[in-house]
Write an enzyme that holds these catalytic residues in place. Structure first.
Site, mmCIF file in Angstrom:
data_model
loop_
_atom_site.group_PDB
_atom_site.id
_atom_site.type_symbol
_atom_site.label_atom_id
_atom_site.label_comp_id
_atom_site.label_asym_id
_atom_site.label_seq_id
_atom_site.Cartn_x
_atom_site.Cartn_y
_atom_site.Cartn_z
ATOM 1 N N HIS A 1 30.051 -5.393 -21.463
ATOM 2 C CA HIS A 1 28.781 -4.864 -20.939
ATOM 3 C C HIS A 1 27.923 -4.291 -22.069
ATOM 4 O O HIS A 1 27.305 -3.230 -21.911
ATOM 5 C CB HIS A 1 29.032 -3.768 -19.893
ATOM 6 N N ASN B 1 29.540 -3.303 -10.047
ATOM 7 C CA ASN B 1 28.931 -4.576 -10.424
ATOM 8 C C ASN B 1 27.957 -5.023 -9.346
ATOM 9 O O ASN B 1 27.832 -4.366 -8.310
ATOM 10 C CB ASN B 1 30.014 -5.654 -10.595
ATOM 11 N N TYR C 1 37.874 4.103 -19.543
ATOM 12 C CA TYR C 1 36.479 4.376 -19.912
ATOM 13 C C TYR C 1 36.351 5.601 -20.811
ATOM 14 O O TYR C 1 35.673 5.555 -21.836
ATOM 15 C CB TYR C 1 35.611 4.517 -18.655
HETATM 16 C C1 HEM Z 1 41.166 -2.662 -15.565
HETATM 17 C C2 HEM Z 1 39.952 -3.194 -15.511
HETATM 18 C C3 HEM Z 1 38.826 -2.771 -16.391
HETATM 19 C C4 HEM Z 1 38.846 -2.193 -17.614
HETATM 20 C C5 HEM Z 1 40.058 -1.821 -18.469
HETATM 21 C C6 HEM Z 1 37.475 -1.987 -18.013
HETATM 22 C C7 HEM Z 1 37.073 -1.435 -19.205
HETATM 23 C C8 HEM Z 1 35.765 -1.235 -19.594
HETATM 24 C C9 HEM Z 1 35.349 -0.678 -20.846
HETATM 25 C C10 HEM Z 1 36.289 -0.219 -21.951
HETATM 26 C C11 HEM Z 1 34.002 -0.631 -20.847
HETATM 27 C C12 HEM Z 1 33.098 -0.146 -21.971
HETATM 28 C C13 HEM Z 1 32.721 1.293 -21.724
HETATM 29 C C14 HEM Z 1 31.799 1.852 -22.791
HETATM 30 O O1 HEM Z 1 32.059 1.649 -23.971
HETATM 31 O O2 HEM Z 1 30.801 2.537 -22.408
HETATM 32 C C15 HEM Z 1 33.552 -1.132 -19.585
HETATM 33 C C16 HEM Z 1 32.242 -1.186 -19.185
HETATM 34 C C17 HEM Z 1 31.852 -1.461 -17.907
HETATM 35 N N1 HEM Z 1 32.663 -1.908 -16.871
HETATM 36 FE FE1 HEM Z 1 34.637 -2.165 -16.931
HETATM 37 N N2 HEM Z 1 36.648 -2.427 -17.022
HETATM 38 C C18 HEM Z 1 37.440 -2.913 -16.002
HETATM 39 C C19 HEM Z 1 37.007 -3.441 -14.810
HETATM 40 C C20 HEM Z 1 35.739 -3.307 -14.319
HETATM 41 C C21 HEM Z 1 35.343 -3.539 -12.957
HETATM 42 C C22 HEM Z 1 36.281 -3.984 -11.856
HETATM 43 C C23 HEM Z 1 34.016 -3.256 -12.881
HETATM 44 C C24 HEM Z 1 33.093 -3.288 -11.708
HETATM 45 C C25 HEM Z 1 33.497 -3.221 -10.465
HETATM 46 C C26 HEM Z 1 33.578 -2.842 -14.190
HETATM 47 C C27 HEM Z 1 32.300 -2.456 -14.513
HETATM 48 C C28 HEM Z 1 31.893 -2.037 -15.755
HETATM 49 C C29 HEM Z 1 30.530 -1.682 -16.063
HETATM 50 C C30 HEM Z 1 29.351 -1.682 -15.113
HETATM 51 C C31 HEM Z 1 30.508 -1.318 -17.405
HETATM 52 C C32 HEM Z 1 29.293 -0.874 -18.202
HETATM 53 C C33 HEM Z 1 29.087 0.610 -18.034
HETATM 54 C C34 HEM Z 1 27.764 1.012 -18.630
HETATM 55 O O3 HEM Z 1 26.723 0.622 -18.084
HETATM 56 O O4 HEM Z 1 27.768 1.709 -19.655
HETATM 57 N N3 HEM Z 1 34.636 -2.889 -15.042
HETATM 58 N N4 HEM Z 1 34.631 -1.527 -18.835
#
Ligand code: HEM
Length: 501
Positions: A54, A127, A337
């Site tokens: 993202h 999402n 996160y």
């Molecule tokens: C075990 C599963 C998941 C892991 C380990 C994971 C991990 C991460 C990580 C490490 C980031 C970067 C955060 C940052 O540096 O600010 C991220 C961003 C993000 N993830 Fe996940 N994620 C997972 C599943 C999901 C799911 C299922 C969704 C949605 C339903 C999701 C939605 C997002 C969104 C929207 C962002 C961006 C946040 C922002 O706008 O700063 N992720 N994710």
């Protein structure tokens, strides 16, 4: 007009911002020209690591207003009265592309909201789809690896994507949505948002309900075809930023209605699907949407980096009255996160303006470390540990969450292949999508897996066959005929339907 004097970062006036100090008019430069050194040094530190996923995103600030009474489900203070409001910050994003990626790419969109409530910040990090590709956190890093660049070619690899998905048939639900008409929203203002996971709410009596969060777009649902998006990217790679920024600048404030689906705690054992499985929706006929409040985004951040790049959303940020569920992906995210933020932004990332609570008073005993620029000394320097007798803050047992009624033997429960993973995609394919939508889905899927090897195609077609024979046949025919052109996608109405809602 009198202008302010330029200063060093230590506040001293600066004599020149143009000419370096040199020994003679032809150089060399003096090391003691500290302002030159500082200017160059600052530039070298202007970038921080981009988000591991993202990375490309767009943000806005706004207000949330409670419009309906849900106190029978939650004691969260923000929902205690109709009319309550709080500030919000949102960031929408693509998943796979890097910070400089084009906006109008076929990808899932992130939908993150930070509610600055009087009981602390509540983040929904969701999402634009109600479900996800995988349901076990072990698979997340591998999944993301297939979405990012190949280690040798440094190119995106459809072969890796479909090879992975074919080995994880539970992904077919989400891949179907991704390849459907909803795969390229025209900008963040024309798509729904979802918390996706099952969360919970508890009320003043300690009663718990499972809930899903839905953010119903109040604008039309509009999407691009592949052809339209490619043409657009040829003229601008920043179409989302332009559309969002300009709309808010011109006073056209996008809105979403927060709705919840609610399941009484005990009913989780009686439904014919696992309500904590992130690859499944909750059918709307059994669990209708209940309206809760309205989000309006009415302010462009004054500084993008400060408020959007520095924003640290985390599912771990919850408030009393809102809880997790047994969804094992959610537990992993609760860890992941905050860990990512400490790496990307630093130990005290929650003290940055985007992340610091606005409406809640901060009282914690975390103290020093790099970039500590906040005070939390509680007015008495002796109150720096807990428990203390010097008036420092104490925990409040009244906000304790009621016990989660779950039990079971610890094990690694292997997934046994059943039809369960195909039931909802089949319903989506046969009952939700009409013939024209199915035709566009076949073409989009054929376009996406066109570059794959035949064995990978066959493995993926075998998954589609299990959803419905027409699905596999339609994609195969489009692939063999090279028939991947899709006309403009009609604007769709706002009717909630299962899966592709
Ligand atoms: C075990 C599963 C998941 C892991 C380990 C994971 C991990 C991460 C990580 C490490 C980031 C970067 C955060 C940052 O540096 O600010 C991220 C961003 C993000 N993830 Fe996940 N994620 C997972 C599943 C999901 C799911 C299922 C969704 C949605 C339903 C999701 C939605 C997002 C969104 C929207 C962002 C961006 C946040 C922002 O706008 O700063 N992720 N994710």
């Amino acid at each position: 007009m009198t202008k302010d004097r330029l200063t060093t970062s230590a506040g001293a006036p600066v004599p020149s911002n143009n000419t370096s100090a040199t020994a003679g008019p032809r150089g060399p430069v003096m090391l003691e020209d500290y302002q030159l050194v500082e200017k160059l040094a600052h530039q070298n530190r202007e970038r921080i690591p981009e988000r591991v996923v993202h990375a490309k995103g767009w943000g806005a600030e706004g207000t949330f207003t409670v419009t309906h009474d849900i106190t029978k489900y939650t004691c969260a203070k923000i929902f205690s009265q109709v009319g309550n409001t709080c500030d919000i910050l949102s960031r929408w994003s693509t998943v796979a592309g890097e910070l400089g990626a084009a906006d109008a790419e076929r990808d899932v969109r992130g939908f993150s909201i930070k509610f600055y409530t009087e009981e602390g910040n509540w983040d929904v990090v969701g999402n634009n789809t109600p479900i996800f590709f995988v349901r076990d956190a072990f698979k997340f890093p591998d999944f993301i690896r297939t979405q990012k660049r190949h280690p040798k070619t440094n190119l995106r690899s459809p072969e890796a994507m479909f090879d992975f998905w074919a080995a994880q048939p539970e992904s077919v639900h989400q891949v179907t949505i991704l390849m459907s008409d909803r795969g390229i929203p025209v900008n963040p203002m024309h798509m729904h948002g979802y918390g996706s996971h099952t969360y919970s709410m508890w009320n003043a009596q300690g009663g718990r309900h499972w809930v899903k969060f839905h953010f119903r777009c109040q604008q039309e649902i509009k999407n691009y075809s592949n052809g339209e998006a490619e043409k657009l990217i040829g003229s601008t790679r920043e179409s989302y930023q332009e559309d969002l920024y300009n709309a808010i600048d011109e006073g056209q404030f996008p809105k979403w209605e927060l709705n919840i689906q609610v399941m009484p705690e005990e009913q989780a054992n009686d439904v014919d699907f696992n309500p904590f499985d992130l690859t499944k929706v909750w059918p709307h006929d059994q669990f209708p949407l209940i309206p809760v409040g309205m989000l309006e985004f009415n302010k462009n951040p004054e500084n993008y980096f400060q408020m959007v790049e520095n924003a640290a959303f985390s599912p771990s940020n919850k408030i009393p009255g809102i809880g997790f569920s047994p969804d094992k992906m959610l537990q992993a995210r609760v860890f992941s996160y905050a860990d990512a933020h400490r790496y990307r932004l630093g130990t005290h990332y929650e003290a940055l303006p985007a992340n610091a609570p606005k409406a809640a008073k901060l009282n914690h005993y975390h103290k020093d470390g790099s970039m500590r620029f906040f005070t939390n000394d509680f007015g008495n320097p002796d109150a720096y540990y807990e428990p203390n007798q010097y008036g420092g803050p104490v925990a409040d047992p009244s906000v304790k969450e009621p016990p989660l009624k779950i039990s079971g033997d610890m094990d690694r429960y292997e997934q046994v292949e059943t039809d369960a993973d195909y039931v909802q995609p089949r319903k989506l394919y046969t009952e939700v999508l009409d013939a024209a939508q199915r035709d566009r889905l076949h073409k989009n899927m054929a376009a996406a897996f066109g570059p794959c090897s035949q064995p990978v195609k066959e493995r993926w077609l075998a998954v589609l066959e299990k959803v419905h024979p027409d699905y596999a046949a339609g994609v195969r025919a489009a692939d063999e005929a090279g028939d991947t052109d899709v006309n403009a996608i009609p604007v769709s109405d706002d009717t909630p339907v299962d899966s592709n809602d």
